[in-house]
Write an enzyme that holds these catalytic residues in place. Structure first.
Site, PDB file in Angstrom:
ATOM      1  N   LYS A 424       0.859  -1.150  -0.486  1.00 11.03           N
ATOM      2  CA  LYS A 424       0.201  -0.275   0.017  1.00 11.03           C
ATOM      3  C   LYS A 424       0.655   1.077  -0.310  1.00 11.03           C
ATOM      4  O   LYS A 424       2.261   0.901   0.271  1.00 11.03           O
ATOM      5  CB  LYS A 424      -0.985  -0.001   1.206  1.00 11.03           C
ATOM      6  CG  LYS A 424       0.133   0.078   2.681  1.00 11.03           C
ATOM      7  CD  LYS A 424      -0.825  -0.115   3.773  1.00 11.03           C
ATOM      8  CE  LYS A 424      -0.414  -0.098   4.629  1.00 11.03           C
ATOM      9  NZ  LYS A 424      -0.776  -0.136   6.811  1.00 11.03           N
ATOM     10  N   ARG A 522     -10.388   1.262  15.312  1.00 15.69           N
ATOM     11  CA  ARG A 522     -10.736   2.859  14.012  1.00 15.69           C
ATOM     12  C   ARG A 522     -11.751   1.998  12.877  1.00 15.69           C
ATOM     13  O   ARG A 522     -12.841   2.811  12.795  1.00 15.69           O
ATOM     14  CB  ARG A 522      -8.866   2.018  13.397  1.00 15.69           C
ATOM     15  CG  ARG A 522      -8.756   3.247  12.078  1.00 15.69           C
ATOM     16  CD  ARG A 522      -7.543   3.122  11.907  1.00 15.69           C
ATOM     17  NE  ARG A 522      -7.161   1.858  11.184  1.00 15.69           N
ATOM     18  CZ  ARG A 522      -6.112   1.298  10.575  1.00 15.69           C
ATOM     19  NH1 ARG A 522      -4.765   1.989  10.358  1.00 15.69           N
ATOM     20  NH2 ARG A 522      -5.418   0.287  10.299  1.00 15.69           N
ATOM     21  N   HIS A 551      -6.781  -5.535  13.424  1.00 10.64           N
ATOM     22  CA  HIS A 551      -4.785  -5.270  12.883  1.00 10.64           C
ATOM     23  C   HIS A 551      -4.944  -5.319  14.572  1.00 10.64           C
ATOM     24  O   HIS A 551      -5.655  -4.473  15.110  1.00 10.64           O
ATOM     25  CB  HIS A 551      -5.428  -3.993  12.679  1.00 10.64           C
ATOM     26  CG  HIS A 551      -3.814  -3.375  11.559  1.00 10.64           C
ATOM     27  ND1 HIS A 551      -3.151  -4.067  11.981  1.00 10.64           N
ATOM     28  CD2 HIS A 551      -3.471  -2.192  11.521  1.00 10.64           C
ATOM     29  CE1 HIS A 551      -1.654  -3.416  11.368  1.00 10.64           C
ATOM     30  NE2 HIS A 551      -2.430  -2.286  10.800  1.00 10.64           N
ATOM     31  N   ARG A 608       0.665 -10.037   8.025  1.00  7.89           N
ATOM     32  CA  ARG A 608       0.202  -8.597   7.181  1.00  7.89           C
ATOM     33  C   ARG A 608       1.438  -8.842   7.610  1.00  7.89           C
ATOM     34  O   ARG A 608       1.853  -7.889   7.645  1.00  7.89           O
ATOM     35  CB  ARG A 608      -0.825  -8.469   7.523  1.00  7.89           C
ATOM     36  CG  ARG A 608      -2.332  -9.011   6.971  1.00  7.89           C
ATOM     37  CD  ARG A 608      -3.437  -7.716   7.025  1.00  7.89           C
ATOM     38  NE  ARG A 608      -3.322  -7.407   8.064  1.00  7.89           N
ATOM     39  CZ  ARG A 608      -3.768  -7.798   9.108  1.00  7.89           C
ATOM     40  NH1 ARG A 608      -4.723  -9.103   9.404  1.00  7.89           N
ATOM     41  NH2 ARG A 608      -3.913  -6.374  10.125  1.00  7.89           N
ATOM     42  N   TYR A 652      17.611  31.184   3.560  1.00 10.28           N
ATOM     43  CA  TYR A 652      16.811  31.834   3.992  1.00 10.28           C
ATOM     44  C   TYR A 652      17.026  32.137   5.490  1.00 10.28           C
ATOM     45  O   TYR A 652      17.667  31.942   6.022  1.00 10.28           O
ATOM     46  CB  TYR A 652      15.423  31.169   4.017  1.00 10.28           C
ATOM     47  CG  TYR A 652      14.919  31.123   2.344  1.00 10.28           C
ATOM     48  CD1 TYR A 652      14.744  32.685   1.617  1.00 10.28           C
ATOM     49  CD2 TYR A 652      15.041  29.633   1.593  1.00 10.28           C
ATOM     50  CE1 TYR A 652      14.306  31.910   0.916  1.00 10.28           C
ATOM     51  CE2 TYR A 652      14.761  29.732   0.866  1.00 10.28           C
ATOM     52  CZ  TYR A 652      13.835  30.988  -0.068  1.00 10.28           C
ATOM     53  OH  TYR A 652      13.987  30.617  -1.496  1.00 10.28           O
ATOM     54  N   CYS A 700      15.676  24.673   1.556  1.00 11.00           N
ATOM     55  CA  CYS A 700      14.872  25.071   0.620  1.00 11.00           C
ATOM     56  C   CYS A 700      13.756  24.263   0.081  1.00 11.00           C
ATOM     57  O   CYS A 700      13.164  23.211   0.354  1.00 11.00           O
ATOM     58  CB  CYS A 700      15.251  25.779  -0.318  1.00 11.00           C
ATOM     59  SG  CYS A 700      17.035  26.642   0.622  1.00 11.00           S
ATOM     60  N   ASP A 702      13.302  23.534  -3.175  1.00 18.75           N
ATOM     61  CA  ASP A 702      13.946  22.365  -4.121  1.00 18.75           C
ATOM     62  C   ASP A 702      15.450  22.287  -3.777  1.00 18.75           C
ATOM     63  O   ASP A 702      15.475  21.292  -4.311  1.00 18.75           O
ATOM     64  CB  ASP A 702      13.930  22.648  -5.224  1.00 18.75           C
ATOM     65  CG  ASP A 702      12.471  23.237  -5.415  1.00 18.75           C
ATOM     66  OD1 ASP A 702      12.038  22.365  -5.716  1.00 18.75           O
ATOM     67  OD2 ASP A 702      12.296  24.409  -6.405  1.00 18.75           O
TER      68      ASP A 702
HETATM   69  C1  LIG Z   1       0.281  -1.309   7.257  1.00 22.04           C
HETATM   70  C2  LIG Z   1      -0.564  -2.450   7.827  1.00 22.04           C
HETATM   71  C3  LIG Z   1      -0.174  -3.781   8.328  1.00 22.04           C
HETATM   72  C4  LIG Z   1       1.616  -3.547   7.705  1.00 22.04           C
HETATM   73  O1  LIG Z   1       1.582  -2.900   8.757  1.00 22.04           O
HETATM   74  P1  LIG Z   1       3.226  -3.156   9.486  1.00 22.04           P
HETATM   75  O2  LIG Z   1       3.733  -2.216  10.545  1.00 22.04           O
HETATM   76  O3  LIG Z   1       4.060  -2.520   7.982  1.00 22.04           O
HETATM   77  O4  LIG Z   1       4.022  -4.742   8.887  1.00 22.04           O
HETATM   78  C5  LIG Z   1      -0.893  -4.421   8.086  1.00 22.04           C
HETATM   79  N1  LIG Z   1      -1.851  -4.687   8.170  1.00 22.04           N
HETATM   80  C6  LIG Z   1      -3.089  -3.851   8.066  1.00 22.04           C
HETATM   81  C7  LIG Z   1      -4.120  -3.416   7.799  1.00 22.04           C
HETATM   82  C8  LIG Z   1      -2.128  -2.589   7.880  1.00 22.04           C
HETATM   83  O5  LIG Z   1      -3.419  -1.228   7.235  1.00 22.04           O
END
Ligand SMILES: *Cc1c(COP(=O)(O)O)cnc(C)c1O
Length: 757
Positions: A424, A522, A551, A608, A652, A700, A702
């Site tokens: 992602k 969430r 999660h 994941r 700057y 700056c 760029d």
């Molecule tokens: C981003 C994400 C992960 C991965 O998390 P890491 O800490 O980068 O391993 C796993 N599950 C969900 C739902 C996420 O959004």
């Protein structure tokens, strides 16, 4: 080697009366080249199973298979040979051992952490000069599968063989040693790579050393040239053959080119065997929208070899690989233009300079271009001519490091546990497509992206594996269904909408992933919503639960184990309720990277993997013994250098004040590129020639300025913002944030390049 099916069957303990001659062993169906001479080994690896590809390969003309069970194939397959064995990998290794026993020649076996491939290629090039018939492992095929495939390349008239042996776990060298049976054993430099697979560094060294046990000669050292010289001497050749042989680069880059071209630039030794490998790599990046072009230099060959025959073989190889256009550069290849098929568009010229004179970017349009030539041919000039104009700041992405990290985490998991690779947010900033291709071929179970557009881009780029969509407040259902993206669903409302749309688009059993909220608070179903969820699921056959997940909020907080445990308990309860209510099974997953490291017993069916893939540990370094490899390196260059007296102010608001005479460099990267302004005024150090150089004054939009006093800096020198010498963790710490944010903040206008070593 070429052997009959019968002889192979005898060797691996099967029966066959077939005299079909086998010249090619295949373990990856995508590399199929000469079907009727191929023997396919259906290997079961951690997450893939070669038996899945048997039917397809049969359709494509393969007639000999080593399998653990004969898959059910439709129709008549009486003309195919199935050798049924208990373990296909063991059979492959047994066959290799047999092939090895057929030759009585010097065999060089090389192990170590670093330099194996470079040493091998040096010795190889030198021996070619001496006119010897040499077989070697292609690239770095040094694994339990790669070594047997390399040994298969031995032929009756081979004079010398050179094989690499790479291990990442205990017990592996014993097997490789019996296949290679080296007469000359070589150990190159040992580093902390793969320490994770062993109890200690000593154990790893001892394991590697097993390769050297029965050798007549043992050579150890960390300087590649010296080691190569000593190998040549052990082979009765002179080390002076190395004169003029350049250390090969093992890099293979993929670059965006002009006019929608994609370029593969291969600096590896340019000989026939490595051309086969490069074309295979090219094959996997083919798309319908691009023609396939090869720019090929003179090939390295044995002194005295029949070059007419060699280029004849090259011609058939290019045809088989579906190459549409060839540009041959070099005197030898030009001399043999007659060997090439007149139906393939081809042009020839003697030197790289001729090419540069004759061709400009208008000669290339929508092509996949493989550029392959020897180290001395300066093909990097060609690459530069054809690539999209470079910014001076580049994010380099090391795809081999991605693979290594993937395997490091895989080694913490049960073999059957699937890995959902999180790509992602454009692969955490590194760019999703190349990563996805790499992970697809590594056998990840799923990819996960955040929004529909990311999923669509992956499909358009040729990704065929399953993709989960994490935040699917979807408006574009048409794209969702058309591209087969599997949404995560976190509310009854979302699910109702999905069901309705699935009906509209005529979908049934569309896979969905149910998200439970177990403590992040969430998104996700909570306990009192499960009844409604089940009611809805029972009322329709439009969707089908493929997996249920949640999660963790605190997997990386070492003092929050209790909270994490409460999430696990809630997950058990909620997925249990879902399972009770459904009359079919589904997969479960809850662990992210930190979770995999700390609670491997909770891996369920899948995990994941996110930040760990990118070589960044979510845990404080003391908490991890994994040797992860940094994947991303952000580089810029010095474009201006001035020496200023003490008291001069820089930038700057005159925020940088010099307290002594200083050399100040200007670097073309700024906050619009993702360099946080809080890194200015000495808060961060970027590395030039190994020297950490503090920022001076404000960053700056760029540009930024750094103090390079004492760093021997010159215009054009590389400035590493983060990567190898300047760890991204340090920048994150300076900013009071996490590495995720630093990486994901690198602006899309920074050019990404991808490479393999
Ligand atoms: C981003 C994400 C992960 C991965 O998390 P890491 O800490 O980068 O391993 C796993 N599950 C969900 C739902 C996420 O959004």
């Amino acid at each position: 080697m070429i052997l009959s099916v019968k002889e192979i069957a005898d060797t691996i303990g099967c029966r066959s009366a077939s005299y079909r001659m086998i010249s090619t062993l295949l373990t990856d169906s995508r590399s199929l080249c000469i079907p009727d001479e191929t023997l396919f080994f259906a290997l079961r690896t951690n997450v893939n199973d070669g038996h899945r590809y048997v039917a397809e390969l049969y359709r494509r003309g393969v007639r000999a298979f080593v399998v653990e069970s004969v898959p059910e194939i439709m129709g008549d397959v009486a003309d195919a040979e199935f050798l049924v064995v208990e373990n296909a990998l063991a059979a492959l290794q047994r066959l290799a051992s047999y092939v090895r026993s057929m030759v009585d020649i010097p065999v060089v076996g090389i192990t170590g952490s670093r330099g194996k491939t470079v040493v091998k290629e040096l010795v190889y090039a030198a021996l070619m000069k001496a006119g010897r018939k040499v077989v070697r492992s292609p690239r770095s095929w040094n694994s339990q599968i790669g070594v047997p495939l390399s040994v298969w390349r031995l032929e009756q008239d081979t004079e010398i063989a050179i094989f690499e042996a790479g291990i990442d776990h205990c017990g592996q060298m014993e097997i490789l040693k019996d296949i290679i049976r080296p007469t000359i054993g070589v150990m190159t430099e040992i580093t902390d790579e793969h320490d994770g697979g062993f109890d200690s560094r000593e154990q790893k060294i001892a394991e590697k050393r097993r390769l050297l046990e029965k050798c007549d000669t043992v050579i150890e050292g960390s300087d590649n040239m010296t080691v190569a010289g000593r190998i040549l001497e052990a082979l009765g050749e002179s080390a002076s053959l190395l004169g003029g042989v350049a250390e090969v680069s093992t890099r293979l880059d993929v670059h965006d080119g002009v006019n929608d071209c994609l370029m593969i630039y291969d600096e590896f030794t340019a000989d026939f065997a490595s051309l086969v490998g490069a074309l295979d790599f090219m094959q996997r990046r083919k798309t319908a929208s691009r023609r396939n072009t090869v720019i090929l230099g003179d090939l390295l060959h044995r002194e005295g070899e029949d070059t007419g025959k060699l280029y004849g073989k090259v011609s058939s190889l290019l045809q088989m690989a579906g190459v549409d256009r060839l540009i041959g550069i070099g005197e030898e290849i030009s001399r043999h233009f007659g060997e090439f098929d007149p139906l393939m568009a081809s042009e020839f010229m003697a030197t790289t300079d001729d090419f540069l004179e004759k061709y400009n970017i208008s000669h290339f349009d929508s092509e996949l271009i493989l550029i392959k030539g020897g180290a001395r041919m300066h093909f990097d000039d060609i690459r530069r001519r054809l690539e999209t104009p470079r910014h001076q700041s580049i994010l380099e992405v090391n795809l081999d490091a991605v693979v290594a990290n993937f395997n490091t985490y895989r080694s913490l998991l049960r073999p059957q546990t699937g890995i959902v690779a999180m790509v992602k947010a454009s692969g955490y900033g590194t760019g999703a497509l190349e990563l996805a291709k790499t992970l697809q071929s590594q056998g990840a179970a799923y990819l996960a992206v955040a929004v529909v557009e990311e999923g669509v881009a992956l499909r358009r780029g040729g990704i065929t594996m399953p993709i989960i969509l994490l935040n699917p407040v979807t408006t574009n259902y048409q794209a969702l269904f058309a591209y087969g993206l599997e949404p995560a669903v976190f509310s009854v409302r979302e699910l109702e909408m999905l069901v309705e749309e699935a009906a509209r688009y005529g979908r049934r059993n569309y896979p969905v992933h149910i998200k439970f909220d177990t403590g992040m608070h969430r998104l996700g179903f909570i306990d009192n919503e499960i009844d409604d969820l089940l009611k809805l699921l029972h009322s329709t056959d439009r969707v089908r639960v493929s997996s249920a997940f949640s999660h963790l909020a605190t997997a990386d907080c070492l003092d929050e184990d209790e909270y994490t445990e409460s999430q696990f308990a809630a997950f058990e309860r909620m997925t249990g309720a879902l399972a009770m209510g459904l009359d079919y099974g589904f997969k479960r997953h809850i662990l992210n990277t930190a979770g995999i490291m700390r609670y491997p017993e909770r891996q369920y069916d899948m995990v994941r993997l996110g930040i760990g893939l990118y070589g960044i540990s979510p845990l404080p370094s003391a908490a991890t013994a994994l040797s992860l490899k940094p994947v991303a390196r952000l580089n810029s260059t010095i474009i201006s250098l001035k020496k200023w007296p003490s008291e001069t102010t820089i930038g700057y608001s005159r925020r940088g004040v010099l307290d002594k005479e200083s050399v100040i460099a200007t670097v073309p990267i700024g906050y619009a590129d993702g360099i946080d302004r809080h890194l200015g005024c000495g808060n961060a150090r970027f590395v030039v020639n190994g020297h950490p150089c503090p920022t001076v004054g404000n960053i700056c939009m760029d540009l930024c300025m750094i103090d390079v006093t004492g760093a021997n800096a010159e215009i054009g020198d590389n400035v590493e913002i983060f990567g190898l010498d300047a760890p991204i963790e340090v920048l994150a710490e300076t900013l009071g944030t996490i590495p995720y944010e630093v990486l994901a903040s690198v602006s899309p206008r920074i050019h990404r390049i991808y490479y393999r070593e």
